[in-house]
Write a protein that holds these residues in place. Structure first.
Motif, PDB file in Angstrom:
ATOM      1  N   PRO A   7      42.186  30.511  70.938  1.00  0.00           N
ATOM      2  CA  PRO A   7      41.292  31.158  69.986  1.00  0.00           C
ATOM      3  C   PRO A   7      41.735  32.552  69.550  1.00  0.00           C
ATOM      4  N   GLY A   8      42.477  33.277  70.406  1.00  0.00           N
ATOM      5  CA  GLY A   8      42.932  34.610  70.049  1.00  0.00           C
ATOM      6  C   GLY A   8      41.770  35.569  69.859  1.00  0.00           C
ATOM      7  N   GLY A   9      42.086  36.766  69.471  1.00  0.00           N
ATOM      8  CA  GLY A   9      41.037  37.748  69.218  1.00  0.00           C
ATOM      9  C   GLY A   9      40.198  38.016  70.442  1.00  0.00           C
ATOM     10  N   ASN A  10      38.925  38.217  70.215  1.00  0.00           N
ATOM     11  CA  ASN A  10      38.016  38.594  71.284  1.00  0.00           C
ATOM     12  C   ASN A  10      36.888  37.576  71.435  1.00  0.00           C
ATOM     13  N   ILE A  11      37.246  36.256  71.299  1.00  0.00           N
ATOM     14  CA  ILE A  11      36.197  35.256  71.311  1.00  0.00           C
ATOM     15  C   ILE A  11      36.683  33.915  71.864  1.00  0.00           C
ATOM     16  N   THR A  12      35.827  33.253  72.584  1.00  0.00           N
ATOM     17  CA  THR A  12      36.014  31.877  73.042  1.00  0.00           C
ATOM     18  C   THR A  12      34.643  31.349  73.443  1.00  0.00           C
ATOM     19  N   GLY A  13      34.605  30.165  73.992  1.00  0.00           N
ATOM     20  CA  GLY A  13      33.321  29.651  74.439  1.00  0.00           C
ATOM     21  C   GLY A  13      33.334  28.167  74.668  1.00  0.00           C
ATOM     22  N   THR A  14      32.144  27.591  74.665  1.00  0.00           N
ATOM     23  CA  THR A  14      31.985  26.163  74.892  1.00  0.00           C
ATOM     24  C   THR A  14      31.406  25.508  73.647  1.00  0.00           C
ATOM     25  N   SER A  15      31.844  24.294  73.411  1.00  0.00           N
ATOM     26  CA  SER A  15      31.417  23.549  72.237  1.00  0.00           C
ATOM     27  C   SER A  15      30.685  22.284  72.654  1.00  0.00           C
ATOM     28  N   ASP A  16      29.614  21.970  71.930  1.00  0.00           N
ATOM     29  CA  ASP A  16      28.897  20.723  72.174  1.00  0.00           C
ATOM     30  C   ASP A  16      29.220  19.692  71.085  1.00  0.00           C
ATOM     31  N   ALA A  17      30.416  19.806  70.527  1.00  0.00           N
ATOM     32  CA  ALA A  17      30.845  18.877  69.474  1.00  0.00           C
ATOM     33  C   ALA A  17      30.907  17.451  70.005  1.00  0.00           C
ATOM     34  N   LEU A  18      30.439  16.549  69.176  1.00  0.00           N
ATOM     35  CA  LEU A  18      30.445  15.140  69.530  1.00  0.00           C
ATOM     36  C   LEU A  18      30.951  14.334  68.351  1.00  0.00           C
ATOM     37  N   SER A  19      31.528  13.212  68.646  1.00  0.00           N
ATOM     38  CA  SER A  19      32.041  12.326  67.611  1.00  0.00           C
ATOM     39  C   SER A  19      30.934  11.401  67.115  1.00  0.00           C
ATOM     40  N   ALA A  20      30.794  11.312  65.801  1.00  0.00           N
ATOM     41  CA  ALA A  20      29.821  10.373  65.232  1.00  0.00           C
ATOM     42  C   ALA A  20      30.154   8.945  65.637  1.00  0.00           C
ATOM     43  N   ALA A  21      31.420   8.662  65.862  1.00  0.00           N
ATOM     44  CA  ALA A  21      31.823   7.317  66.283  1.00  0.00           C
ATOM     45  C   ALA A  21      31.159   6.942  67.606  1.00  0.00           C
ATOM     46  N   LYS A  22      31.047   7.883  68.524  1.00  0.00           N
ATOM     47  CA  LYS A  22      30.405   7.607  69.816  1.00  0.00           C
ATOM     48  C   LYS A  22      28.929   7.257  69.618  1.00  0.00           C
ATOM     49  N   PHE A  23      28.252   8.016  68.743  1.00  0.00           N
ATOM     50  CA  PHE A  23      26.846   7.721  68.458  1.00  0.00           C
ATOM     51  C   PHE A  23      26.708   6.339  67.848  1.00  0.00           C
ATOM     52  N   MET A  24      27.568   6.039  66.895  1.00  0.00           N
ATOM     53  CA  MET A  24      27.448   4.771  66.185  1.00  0.00           C
ATOM     54  C   MET A  24      27.861   3.589  67.052  1.00  0.00           C
ATOM     55  N   ASP A  25      28.810   3.788  67.943  1.00  0.00           N
ATOM     56  CA  ASP A  25      29.152   2.714  68.881  1.00  0.00           C
ATOM     57  C   ASP A  25      27.934   2.373  69.741  1.00  0.00           C
ATOM     58  N   LEU A  26      27.210   3.402  70.186  1.00  0.00           N
ATOM     59  CA  LEU A  26      25.988   3.181  70.953  1.00  0.00           C
ATOM     60  C   LEU A  26      24.939   2.482  70.080  1.00  0.00           C
ATOM     61  N   ALA A  27      24.768   2.965  68.856  1.00  0.00           N
ATOM     62  CA  ALA A  27      23.784   2.370  67.949  1.00  0.00           C
ATOM     63  C   ALA A  27      24.106   0.900  67.685  1.00  0.00           C
ATOM     64  N   MET A  28      25.376   0.566  67.534  1.00  0.00           N
ATOM     65  CA  MET A  28      25.770  -0.818  67.262  1.00  0.00           C
ATOM     66  C   MET A  28      25.507  -1.727  68.467  1.00  0.00           C
ATOM     67  N   LYS A  29      25.548  -1.160  69.671  1.00  0.00           N
ATOM     68  CA  LYS A  29      25.221  -1.953  70.856  1.00  0.00           C
ATOM     69  C   LYS A  29      23.722  -2.238  70.937  1.00  0.00           C
ATOM     70  N   ILE A  30      22.924  -1.239  70.573  1.00  0.00           N
ATOM     71  CA  ILE A  30      21.475  -1.384  70.671  1.00  0.00           C
ATOM     72  C   ILE A  30      20.917  -2.141  69.467  1.00  0.00           C
ATOM     73  N   THR A  31      21.416  -1.832  68.281  1.00  0.00           N
ATOM     74  CA  THR A  31      20.946  -2.456  67.039  1.00  0.00           C
ATOM     75  C   THR A  31      22.159  -2.958  66.255  1.00  0.00           C
ATOM     76  N   PRO A  32      22.685  -4.111  66.639  1.00  0.00           N
ATOM     77  CA  PRO A  32      23.985  -4.572  66.118  1.00  0.00           C
ATOM     78  C   PRO A  32      24.016  -5.000  64.645  1.00  0.00           C
ATOM     79  N   ASP A  33      22.899  -5.165  64.005  1.00  0.00           N
ATOM     80  CA  ASP A  33      22.899  -5.648  62.619  1.00  0.00           C
ATOM     81  C   ASP A  33      22.869  -4.521  61.587  1.00  0.00           C
ATOM     82  N   ILE A  34      23.341  -3.357  61.943  1.00  0.00           N
ATOM     83  CA  ILE A  34      23.323  -2.202  61.036  1.00  0.00           C
ATOM     84  C   ILE A  34      24.271  -2.441  59.859  1.00  0.00           C
ATOM     85  N   LYS A  35      23.755  -2.203  58.678  1.00  0.00           N
ATOM     86  CA  LYS A  35      24.572  -2.229  57.453  1.00  0.00           C
ATOM     87  C   LYS A  35      24.520  -0.875  56.743  1.00  0.00           C
TER      88      LYS A  35
END
Length: 189
Positions: free
Chosen positions: A21-49
């Motif tokens: 990161p350089g400079g005077n900053i760093t930290g933690t990120s809660d970034a998540l992939s939409a693919a992970k959410f949608m993979d879960l959604a497709m398991k629970i509700t597989p007929d998503i269009k």
């Protein structure tokens, strides 16, 4: 400066490189992939269009996740319909719009949507539309499910960064941390 729970620090303009990161900053990120959410959604509700994307178009973090969602949808033959808002007074109308057009609705970690969860869940539950979200707290507030971060663990990791800096490590040399240990949260009611 050590930030915490910031989803996309590069997109937000705080750092240019997650590993150095350089400079005077760093930290933690809660970034998540939409693919992970949608993979879960497709398991629970597989007929998503069609996926309804409910988010604040002014929140950089939300826009980044929705762009990821659009890429996932394109690669998997799905359609994304957007219900964008800029403040909480617009959330009910956007949720109603999506409830009439989408098989499921997804909201990333979005402060505007999170603050309007009672309105959103009332609309989507009445329409029997599954609601997938980006945070476990949003599941606690009525959404169906998420694939998310254990924020207690992320907070401890942020604390470890603070200790490193207090012990003399240059803050800009500490890579921004993203979590890899995720959990599935499902609203059983």
């Amino acid at each position: 400066i050590i930030f915490f729970f910031l989803s996309y620090p590069v997109a937000a303009g705080l750092v240019t490189d997650m590993n150095n990161p350089g400079g005077n900053i760093t930290g933690t990120s809660d970034a998540l992939s939409a693919a992970k959410f949608m993979d879960l959604a497709m398991k629970i509700t597989p007929d998503i269009k069609t996926i309804g994307a409910l988010y604040n178009s002014s929140e950089t973090n939300s826009v980044s996740v929705i762009n990821d969602l659009k890429k996932y949808a394109l690669e998997n033959g799905l359609k994304v319909i957007e219900g964008t808002v800029t403040n909480t007074s617009e959330v009910q109308q956007a949720a109603q719009y999506l409830a009439g057009k989408a098989d499921v609705v997804f909201s990333p970690i979005d402060n505007t949507i999170a603050s309007a969860m009672p309105v959103v869940t009332k609309v989507l539950n009445a329409a029997k539309i599954p609601f997938y979200v980006g945070a476990d707290s949003m599941v606690s507030d009525g959404a169906l499910a998420t694939y998310g971060i254990d924020y207690a663990v992320l907070g401890k990791e942020t604390g470890k960064m603070v200790v490193k800096v207090l012990n003399g490590t240059d803050v800009g040399s500490i890579p921004v941390m993203t979590m890899s240990d995720m959990k599935i949260y499902v609203n059983t009611t």
